[in-house]
Write a protein that holds these residues in place. Structure first.
Motif, PDB file in Angstrom:
ATOM      1  N   HIS A  75       0.863  -1.195   0.000  1.00  0.00           N
ATOM      2  CA  HIS A  75       0.000   0.000   0.000  1.00  0.00           C
ATOM      3  C   HIS A  75       0.891   1.234   0.000  1.00  0.00           C
ATOM      4  N   ILE A  78      -1.001   8.420  -1.427  1.00  0.00           N
ATOM      5  CA  ILE A  78      -1.505   8.974  -2.681  1.00  0.00           C
ATOM      6  C   ILE A  78      -0.334   9.654  -3.381  1.00  0.00           C
ATOM      7  N   ASN A 101      -5.809  -8.154  -7.015  1.00  0.00           N
ATOM      8  CA  ASN A 101      -6.366  -6.934  -6.455  1.00  0.00           C
ATOM      9  C   ASN A 101      -6.910  -7.201  -5.052  1.00  0.00           C
ATOM     10  N   CYS A 106     -12.122  -0.774  -2.403  1.00  0.00           N
ATOM     11  CA  CYS A 106     -11.209   0.081  -3.169  1.00  0.00           C
ATOM     12  C   CYS A 106     -10.605  -0.572  -4.401  1.00  0.00           C
ATOM     13  N   HIS A 108     -11.279  -0.273  -7.383  1.00  0.00           N
ATOM     14  CA  HIS A 108     -11.218   0.635  -8.526  1.00  0.00           C
ATOM     15  C   HIS A 108      -9.895   1.384  -8.600  1.00  0.00           C
ATOM     16  N   ARG A 109      -9.170   1.454  -7.483  1.00  0.00           N
ATOM     17  CA  ARG A 109      -7.915   2.208  -7.480  1.00  0.00           C
ATOM     18  C   ARG A 109      -6.893   1.626  -8.456  1.00  0.00           C
ATOM     19  N   ILE A 157       0.672   3.545 -11.663  1.00  0.00           N
ATOM     20  CA  ILE A 157      -0.591   4.230 -11.980  1.00  0.00           C
ATOM     21  C   ILE A 157      -0.218   5.602 -12.535  1.00  0.00           C
ATOM     22  N   GLN A 162      -3.003   8.744  -6.849  1.00  0.00           N
ATOM     23  CA  GLN A 162      -3.782   7.600  -6.410  1.00  0.00           C
ATOM     24  C   GLN A 162      -2.971   6.739  -5.451  1.00  0.00           C
ATOM     25  N   TYR A 163      -3.680   5.996  -4.611  1.00  0.00           N
ATOM     26  CA  TYR A 163      -3.052   4.922  -3.849  1.00  0.00           C
ATOM     27  C   TYR A 163      -2.780   3.746  -4.793  1.00  0.00           C
ATOM     28  N   LEU A 164      -1.765   2.953  -4.460  1.00  0.00           N
ATOM     29  CA  LEU A 164      -1.530   1.700  -5.178  1.00  0.00           C
ATOM     30  C   LEU A 164      -1.445   0.574  -4.152  1.00  0.00           C
ATOM     31  N   THR A 165      -2.374  -0.359  -4.256  1.00  0.00           N
ATOM     32  CA  THR A 165      -2.416  -1.519  -3.364  1.00  0.00           C
ATOM     33  C   THR A 165      -2.363  -2.790  -4.205  1.00  0.00           C
TER      34      THR A 165
END
Length: 279
Positions: A75, A78, A101, A106, A108-109, A157, A162-165
């Motif tokens: 994680h 942003i 995913n 979340c 959609h991130r 991304i 954005q966050y990236l998880t």
């Protein structure tokens, strides 16, 4: 008779044994059965750290659990751009990357995330091999990289904050072997052999010392061979079977006299007589 490439049902009379031979047909961009996930041997980093639970290595821990609070997803904060990468420690021809995913929220991130491959740590220089174009909770994304070569695989991304998880990243492919370099995890077949040489300088220079697995280059430490001044001087190893020899690696002594090895020829043959072996 041509090989059948579709499921076939065999109907035969009672028999003692039936044997069927062939090769699995692997659907495009699906890892082969028993393929090794290269990512688990790598080192992961990311653009930032959201919390202790979101460390980058959690995306290559072998666990596909998609619930973030159970501690197996990476994680970032942003970021612009948010990125994650794995250093595979060697260059590979990448065939497939599988992204898991998160499933608790979340999802959609991950929309629009690019999977990239390159030989530099700089993810902006990596070549894109695919984009995630649709997500749902717990979605699994299989990306074809079609043999793109690189030491690093990244997930980026682009063009937004954005966050990236990532709950797991699996990387499949084959090692790119430089010319005359032993393959990764190749077996040193010399160790199973029996060594001889043209003469003995002393007990410290026994021919078996060159295949004992010890690369120490100090003669007095007892892990180097040594002949008298012979014409010619030679050393050989009997591998006890015939092999297609791809590479021979020779370690010189490091305490003195390295020039003595100048001009030495490496030869291979099926005869004990070294003069009849091929250079």
């Amino acid at each position: 008779m041509s090989a059948l490439s579709y499921p076939t049902e065999l109907i035969i009379c009672p028999s003692v044994e039936v044997e069927v031979y062939g090769e699995a047909i692997t659907p495009e961009c699906k890892p082969e059965p028993n393929a090794i996930n290269l990512a688990t041997q790598g080192i992961a980093e990311q653009s930032s750290h959201y919390a202790r639970k979101g460390e980058p290595n959690l995306a290559i821990d072998g666990k596909r659990n998609g619930t973030y609070n159970e501690g197996s997803c990476s994680h970032t904060e942003i970021d612009y751009p948010a990125w994650w990468r794995v250093n595979l420690k060697a260059t590979y021809s990448i065939s497939t990357v599988v992204i898991y995913n998160r499933q608790d929220c979340c999802d959609h991130r991950l929309m629009g995330a690019e999977i990239r491959v390159g030989d530099s740590p700089d993810v902006s220089t990596h070549i894109k091999c695919g984009t995630i174009e649709g997500t749902y909770p717990g979605s699994i994304h299989t990306i074809c990289c079609h043999g793109l070569k690189g030491q690093f695989v990244s997930v980026v991304i682009p063009d937004q904050s954005q966050y990236l998880t990532l709950c797991e990243v699996e990387v499949y492919g084959e090692a790119v072997i430089p010319e005359c370099k032993p393959a990764l995890n190749a077996i040193n077949i010399a160790k199973q052999g029996t060594a001889d040489q043209s003469s003995y300088y002393s007990y410290l220079g026994s021919p078996s010392h060159a295949i004992d697995g010890n690369r120490n280059g100090i003669f007095g430490k007892g892990s180097c061979t040594h002949t008298q001044k012979d014409t010619p001087s030679w050393w050989r190893v009997n591998l006890k079977a015939t092999y297609a020899v791809s590479a021979v690696v020779v370690y010189n002594r490091e305490d003195c006299c390295d020039n003595i090895l100048m001009g030495a020829e490496i030869r291979v043959g099926d005869l004990r007589d070294v003069s009849k072996q091929v250079k």
